[in-house]
Design a protein around this motif. Structure first.
Motif, PDB file in Angstrom:
ATOM      1  N   VAL A 137       0.833  -1.200   0.000  1.00 14.83           N
ATOM      2  CA  VAL A 137       0.000   0.000   0.000  1.00 14.83           C
ATOM      3  C   VAL A 137       0.871   1.256   0.000  1.00 14.83           C
ATOM      4  CG1 VAL A 137      -2.013  -1.107   1.071  1.00 14.83           C
ATOM      5  CG2 VAL A 137      -0.256  -0.037   2.510  1.00 14.83           C
ATOM      6  N   ALA A 138       2.172   1.077  -0.220  1.00 11.27           N
ATOM      7  CA  ALA A 138       3.107   2.213  -0.206  1.00 11.27           C
ATOM      8  C   ALA A 138       2.735   3.263  -1.246  1.00 11.27           C
ATOM      9  CB  ALA A 138       4.537   1.729  -0.432  1.00 11.27           C
ATOM     10  N   HIS A 139       2.134   2.831  -2.344  1.00 16.74           N
ATOM     11  CA  HIS A 139       1.751   3.781  -3.395  1.00 16.74           C
ATOM     12  C   HIS A 139       0.671   4.763  -2.940  1.00 16.74           C
ATOM     13  CE1 HIS A 139      -1.155   0.507  -3.704  1.00 16.74           C
ATOM     14  NE2 HIS A 139      -1.975   1.376  -4.260  1.00 16.74           N
ATOM     15  N   LEU A 140       0.001   4.480  -1.850  1.00 11.39           N
ATOM     16  CA  LEU A 140      -1.039   5.374  -1.325  1.00 11.39           C
ATOM     17  C   LEU A 140      -0.460   6.481  -0.438  1.00 11.39           C
ATOM     18  CD1 LEU A 140      -3.653   2.659  -0.331  1.00 11.39           C
ATOM     19  CD2 LEU A 140      -3.618   4.033  -2.416  1.00 11.39           C
ATOM     20  N   VAL A 141       0.753   6.289   0.050  1.00  9.65           N
ATOM     21  CA  VAL A 141       1.343   7.219   1.011  1.00  9.65           C
ATOM     22  C   VAL A 141       1.604   8.605   0.428  1.00  9.65           C
ATOM     23  CG1 VAL A 141       3.314   7.608   2.551  1.00  9.65           C
ATOM     24  CG2 VAL A 141       2.233   5.350   2.437  1.00  9.65           C
ATOM     25  N   PRO A 142       2.151   8.748  -0.789  1.00 15.49           N
ATOM     26  CA  PRO A 142       2.391  10.105  -1.313  1.00 15.49           C
ATOM     27  C   PRO A 142       1.132  10.979  -1.341  1.00 15.49           C
ATOM     28  CG  PRO A 142       3.607   8.525  -2.611  1.00 15.49           C
ATOM     29  CD  PRO A 142       2.715   7.728  -1.683  1.00 15.49           C
ATOM     30  N   ASP A 143      -0.019  10.369  -1.630  1.00 10.41           N
ATOM     31  CA  ASP A 143      -1.268  11.126  -1.625  1.00 10.41           C
ATOM     32  C   ASP A 143      -1.584  11.629  -0.216  1.00 10.41           C
ATOM     33  OD1 ASP A 143      -3.682  12.151  -2.834  1.00 10.41           O
ATOM     34  OD2 ASP A 143      -4.750  10.512  -1.834  1.00 10.41           O
ATOM     35  N   LEU A 144      -1.335  10.816   0.785  1.00 15.62           N
ATOM     36  CA  LEU A 144      -1.569  11.238   2.173  1.00 15.62           C
ATOM     37  C   LEU A 144      -0.621  12.364   2.559  1.00 15.62           C
ATOM     38  CD1 LEU A 144      -1.987   7.746   3.838  1.00 15.62           C
ATOM     39  CD2 LEU A 144      -3.788   9.397   3.336  1.00 15.62           C
ATOM     40  N   ILE A 145       0.641  12.243   2.151  1.00 15.11           N
ATOM     41  CA  ILE A 145       1.633  13.272   2.464  1.00 15.11           C
ATOM     42  C   ILE A 145       1.256  14.592   1.801  1.00 15.11           C
ATOM     43  CG2 ILE A 145       4.042  13.956   2.085  1.00 15.11           C
ATOM     44  CD1 ILE A 145       4.754  10.966   2.446  1.00 15.11           C
ATOM     45  N   ALA A 146       0.716  14.523   0.595  1.00 13.44           N
ATOM     46  CA  ALA A 146       0.313  15.733  -0.124  1.00 13.44           C
ATOM     47  C   ALA A 146      -0.864  16.433   0.556  1.00 13.44           C
ATOM     48  CB  ALA A 146      -0.049  15.387  -1.567  1.00 13.44           C
ATOM     49  N   ALA A 154      13.161   1.074   4.806  1.00 13.68           N
ATOM     50  CA  ALA A 154      13.327   0.397   3.515  1.00 13.68           C
ATOM     51  C   ALA A 154      12.291   0.858   2.496  1.00 13.68           C
ATOM     52  CB  ALA A 154      13.258  -1.117   3.702  1.00 13.68           C
ATOM     53  N   TRP A 155      11.024   1.014   2.919  1.00 13.83           N
ATOM     54  CA  TRP A 155      10.018   1.460   1.949  1.00 13.83           C
ATOM     55  C   TRP A 155       9.936   2.972   1.877  1.00 13.83           C
ATOM     56  CZ3 TRP A 155       5.845   4.448   3.229  1.00 13.83           C
ATOM     57  CH2 TRP A 155       5.418   4.455   4.552  1.00 13.83           C
ATOM     58  N   ILE A 156      10.183   3.651   2.984  1.00 14.02           N
ATOM     59  CA  ILE A 156      10.124   5.129   2.985  1.00 14.02           C
ATOM     60  C   ILE A 156      11.170   5.686   2.034  1.00 14.02           C
ATOM     61  CG2 ILE A 156      10.512   7.193   4.397  1.00 14.02           C
ATOM     62  CD1 ILE A 156       9.286   5.535   6.763  1.00 14.02           C
ATOM     63  N   SER A 157      12.351   5.086   2.010  1.00 11.63           N
ATOM     64  CA  SER A 157      13.431   5.589   1.146  1.00 11.63           C
ATOM     65  C   SER A 157      13.112   5.423  -0.335  1.00 11.63           C
ATOM     66  CB  SER A 157      14.745   4.890   1.484  1.00 11.63           C
ATOM     67  OG  SER A 157      14.664   3.509   1.150  1.00 11.63           O
ATOM     68  N   LYS A 158      12.119   4.606  -0.670  1.00 13.05           N
ATOM     69  CA  LYS A 158      11.738   4.390  -2.068  1.00 13.05           C
ATOM     70  C   LYS A 158      10.647   5.342  -2.546  1.00 13.05           C
ATOM     71  CE  LYS A 158      14.266   0.622  -2.405  1.00 13.05           C
ATOM     72  NZ  LYS A 158      15.477   0.530  -3.130  1.00 13.05           N
ATOM     73  N   LEU A 159      10.092   6.140  -1.614  1.00 15.54           N
ATOM     74  CA  LEU A 159       9.024   7.066  -2.010  1.00 15.54           C
ATOM     75  C   LEU A 159       9.562   8.177  -2.905  1.00 15.54           C
ATOM     76  CD1 LEU A 159       7.063   7.633   1.320  1.00 15.54           C
ATOM     77  CD2 LEU A 159       6.371   6.251  -0.611  1.00 15.54           C
ATOM     78  N   ALA A 160       8.730   8.627  -3.826  1.00 19.07           N
ATOM     79  CA  ALA A 160       9.081   9.784  -4.657  1.00 19.07           C
ATOM     80  C   ALA A 160       8.667  11.033  -3.897  1.00 19.07           C
ATOM     81  CB  ALA A 160       8.363   9.699  -5.990  1.00 19.07           C
ATOM     82  N   TRP A 161       9.630  11.772  -3.388  1.00 21.25           N
ATOM     83  CA  TRP A 161       9.352  12.946  -2.571  1.00 21.25           C
ATOM     84  C   TRP A 161       9.183  14.178  -3.438  1.00 21.25           C
ATOM     85  CZ3 TRP A 161       8.279  12.225   2.438  1.00 21.25           C
ATOM     86  CH2 TRP A 161       8.684  11.038   3.012  1.00 21.25           C
TER      87      TRP A 161
END
Length: 198
Positions: A160-169, A191-198
């Motif tokens: 569900v990591a792909h859902l996190v950037p939307d929450l951060i936005a 490990a997964w946080i470092s893969k997010l597109a910031w």
């Protein structure tokens, strides 16, 4: 109030959120997000042996065995064989716990299971708590329900990591991990946080 959830073993698995108003005169929305077990199965699985080794829970030989299990799990996840991946992941965690004689990987300082006294179930079955969360009185909450696990256990290995950037936005986000958690603690989440597109 918006409440979305997928349940597994008394934990809200994939993004679960709700907004509420504070009691102050200057009201502000509060966004609460719970992401548990695992957010990204591939990235988090690939560090399990390293974490256990660096915490001194397993030796070099055991680390190699755990790493092989990790690769098998990742292959199952990539092939979308969710149920087999979940089973193999449970075997990996059991292997690490048994090799180290650790009562729970969720907090390696403990000498008994994480909720050994079943406090979560007792609390959530209190009539006043059921009323506060609008739960039916005739439903009995059971931590780590085998029925729920049988129906939804396969979801655990879906990222569900792909859902996190939307929450951060949308809001400020605080991510919390237990520093003595060898299952899904700091390194596993990094490990997964470092893969997010910031």
């Amino acid at each position: 109030m918006l409440w979305q959830h997928r349940l597994h073993c008394s934990k809200v698995k994939a993004p679960s959120w709700y907004s509420c108003r504070s009691g102050s005169q200057r009201s502000a929305d509060l966004l609460i997000v719970v992401l548990l077990l695992p957010v990204d199965a591939v990235e988090q699985t690939l560090v399990q042996a390293e974490v256990a080794f660096n915490l001194g829970l397993i030796d070099t030989r055991q680390r190699r065995a755990a790493e092989q299990m990790q690769y098998d799990i990742v292959e199952l996840v990539r092939n979308k064989n969710w149920t087999a991946a979940r089973k193999k992941s449970d075997e990996l965690l059991a292997y690490i716990a048994n090799s180290s004689a650790t009562s729970t990987l969720e907090d390696i300082r403990r000498d008994k299971a994480y909720d050994d006294e079943d406090r979560v179930s007792i609390y959530l079955n209190l009539p006043e708590i059921k009323a506060n969360i609008a739960a039916d009185n005739d439903i009995v909450y059971e931590a780590c329900s085998k029925v729920v696990d049988g129906v939804m256990g396969h979801d655990v290995m879906k990222s569900v990591a792909h859902l996190v950037p939307d929450l951060i936005a949308r809001s400020n986000v605080l991510l919390y991990q237990g520093q003595f958690d060898a299952e899904c603690g700091v390194a596993s989440n990094e490990a997964w946080i470092s893969k997010l597109a910031w």
